[in-house]
Design an enzyme around this catalytic site. Sequence first.
Site, PDB file in Angstrom:
ATOM      1  N   ASP A 204       0.875  -1.183   0.000  1.00 10.33           N
ATOM      2  CA  ASP A 204       0.000   0.000   0.000  1.00 10.33           C
ATOM      3  C   ASP A 204       0.910   1.230   0.000  1.00 10.33           C
ATOM      4  OD1 ASP A 204      -2.451   1.546   0.309  1.00 10.33           O
ATOM      5  OD2 ASP A 204      -1.906   1.837   2.401  1.00 10.33           O
ATOM      6  N   SER A 205       0.299   2.391  -0.179  1.00  6.88           N
ATOM      7  CA  SER A 205       1.066   3.633  -0.076  1.00  6.88           C
ATOM      8  C   SER A 205       1.574   3.852   1.354  1.00  6.88           C
ATOM      9  CB  SER A 205       0.172   4.815  -0.455  1.00  6.88           C
ATOM     10  OG  SER A 205      -0.935   4.879   0.429  1.00  6.88           O
TER      11      SER A 205
ATOM     12  N   GLY B 157      -3.397   8.905  -3.616  1.00  5.90           N
ATOM     13  CA  GLY B 157      -4.720   9.201  -4.174  1.00  5.90           C
ATOM     14  C   GLY B 157      -4.852  10.483  -4.968  1.00  5.90           C
TER      15      GLY B 157
ATOM     16  N   CYS C 162      -4.565  -1.754  -1.694  1.00 10.76           N
ATOM     17  CA  CYS C 162      -4.670  -0.330  -1.982  1.00 10.76           C
ATOM     18  C   CYS C 162      -5.601  -0.169  -3.174  1.00 10.76           C
ATOM     19  CB  CYS C 162      -3.273   0.196  -2.324  1.00 10.76           C
ATOM     20  SG  CYS C 162      -3.245   1.921  -2.822  1.00 10.76           S
ATOM     21  N   ASN C 163      -6.717   0.497  -2.965  1.00 14.12           N
ATOM     22  CA  ASN C 163      -7.652   0.695  -4.070  1.00 14.12           C
ATOM     23  C   ASN C 163      -7.033   1.533  -5.177  1.00 14.12           C
ATOM     24  OD1 ASN C 163      -9.357   0.314  -1.501  1.00 14.12           O
ATOM     25  ND2 ASN C 163     -10.799  -0.031  -3.153  1.00 14.12           N
ATOM     26  N   THR C 164      -6.226   2.532  -4.774  1.00  6.13           N
ATOM     27  CA  THR C 164      -5.651   3.449  -5.760  1.00  6.13           C
ATOM     28  C   THR C 164      -4.660   2.711  -6.666  1.00  6.13           C
ATOM     29  OG1 THR C 164      -5.865   5.177  -4.097  1.00  6.13           O
ATOM     30  CG2 THR C 164      -4.513   5.689  -6.009  1.00  6.13           C
TER      31      THR C 164
ATOM     32  N   GLU D 172      -2.468   8.254   8.570  1.00  9.09           N
ATOM     33  CA  GLU D 172      -1.019   7.959   8.582  1.00  9.09           C
ATOM     34  C   GLU D 172      -0.387   8.434   9.894  1.00  9.09           C
ATOM     35  OE1 GLU D 172       1.450   6.585   6.368  1.00  9.09           O
ATOM     36  OE2 GLU D 172      -0.335   5.655   5.502  1.00  9.09           O
TER      37      GLU D 172
ATOM     38  N   CYS E  32     -11.172   2.841   0.284  1.00 10.79           N
ATOM     39  CA  CYS E  32      -9.760   3.151   0.528  1.00 10.79           C
ATOM     40  C   CYS E  32      -9.367   2.351   1.763  1.00 10.79           C
ATOM     41  CB  CYS E  32      -9.573   4.645   0.779  1.00 10.79           C
ATOM     42  SG  CYS E  32      -7.918   5.071   1.386  1.00 10.79           S
ATOM     43  N   THR E  33      -8.237   1.641   1.685  1.00 17.62           N
ATOM     44  CA  THR E  33      -7.891   0.719   2.771  1.00 17.62           C
ATOM     45  C   THR E  33      -7.458   1.440   4.046  1.00 17.62           C
ATOM     46  OG1 THR E  33      -5.675   0.512   1.809  1.00 17.62           O
ATOM     47  CG2 THR E  33      -7.299  -1.204   1.259  1.00 17.62           C
ATOM     48  N   HIS E  34      -7.225   2.740   3.974  1.00 21.82           N
ATOM     49  CA  HIS E  34      -6.930   3.482   5.203  1.00 21.82           C
ATOM     50  C   HIS E  34      -8.184   3.621   6.097  1.00 21.82           C
ATOM     51  CE1 HIS E  34      -3.156   4.698   3.275  1.00 21.82           C
ATOM     52  NE2 HIS E  34      -2.773   5.255   4.413  1.00 21.82           N
TER      53      HIS E  34
HETATM   54  N1  DGL Z   1      -4.898   3.093   0.978  1.00 18.96           N
HETATM   55  C1  DGL Z   1      -4.944   3.489  -0.372  1.00 18.96           C
HETATM   56  C2  DGL Z   1      -6.219   3.169  -1.089  1.00 18.96           C
HETATM   57  O1  DGL Z   1      -6.832   2.181  -0.760  1.00 18.96           O
HETATM   58  C3  DGL Z   1      -4.180   4.721  -0.776  1.00 18.96           C
HETATM   59  C4  DGL Z   1      -4.536   6.008  -0.134  1.00 18.96           C
HETATM   60  C5  DGL Z   1      -3.580   7.113  -0.573  1.00 18.96           C
HETATM   61  O2  DGL Z   1      -2.370   6.898  -0.471  1.00 18.96           O
HETATM   62  O3  DGL Z   1      -4.055   8.141  -1.048  1.00 18.96           O
HETATM   63  O4  DGL Z   1      -6.627   3.833  -1.985  1.00 18.96           O
END
Ligand code: DGL
Length: 285
Positions: free
Chosen positions: A22-23, A55, A85-87, A164, A196-198
């Site tokens: 992930d990011s 993102g 990570c969806n992005t 974060e 978004c996984t966050h």
């Molecule tokens: N956790 C990520 C996602 O699922 C990335 C979020 C990001 O870095 O902007 O999209």
Amino acid sequence: MPAATAESSYDPTPCGPIGVFDSGVGGLSVLREIVTQLPYEDVLYIADQAHVPYGRRPLEEVRQFAFGITQYLLSKGVKIIVLACNTASAAALKSLRQTYPKIPFVGMEPAVKPAAESTQSGVVGVLATPATFQGELYASVIERFAQGVTVYQHTCPGLVQQIEQGDFDSPVSRKILEDALLPMLKSNIDTVVLGCTHYPFVIPLIQAIVGDQVRVIDPAPAVARQTHRLLAQRNLLRDSNLPGNLLFATSGRLDPLRKFLERIGFLSPTIYRVRWQKSRLIDVA
Ligand code: DGL
């Protein structure tokens, strides 16, 4: 698309770790499900915190990061790669699968399907990054699964950075989420999709804003099940009843990641640093 390298002929073996990336810390919401469902597997997790957030970046740039991380994970012998990570999935999942046909990839897409199947009001909200909303993957999910359902979207600007920093419930995070969710509630949503996984780290805050009547969908358990399924289908499950090893790497700073991991229950984690050298990710000696 980046050129295929020698790794495109790579053959995964059962003793390799599961690669997850992930990011930043978002993919840890997926990792904790993988660890619960696949406790005997080794896992190597990469947090590309030099580049977080993904993102707001162009999809092409995120695609290059995803290829760099994939090549790094393959150099470590992983047997499957989970884009937690969806992005990154929006930017690179399709081209990664084309470039590395022998590697099983598990990606994320906003869980619009289960939301559309279970909504009573016919109105659902999706929270995700701008890049995820721009990608073809999201457009195809909406086209395939959201017929007859009204879908509201919001990008929650700044929320990834708050998470974060370990902020799960401050007034700043609350304000970002209220700005996203209160107008959706007025429009009668009964389901919120976390794209978004966050965002699973702020589910208690989301639930406090929307109330118990609104269902919040975190796709992490389904992604872990899919990882299990793919490993089983390809005879790649590890034959062991000893707990697997977890290894974490970051292209950012070690201490914040260590603190975050400990906060969510991964005590005394093993973490090392990686860094970008042009488009390649390498170990920091
Ligand atoms: N956790 C990520 C996602 O699922 C990335 C979020 C990001 O870095 O902007 O999209």
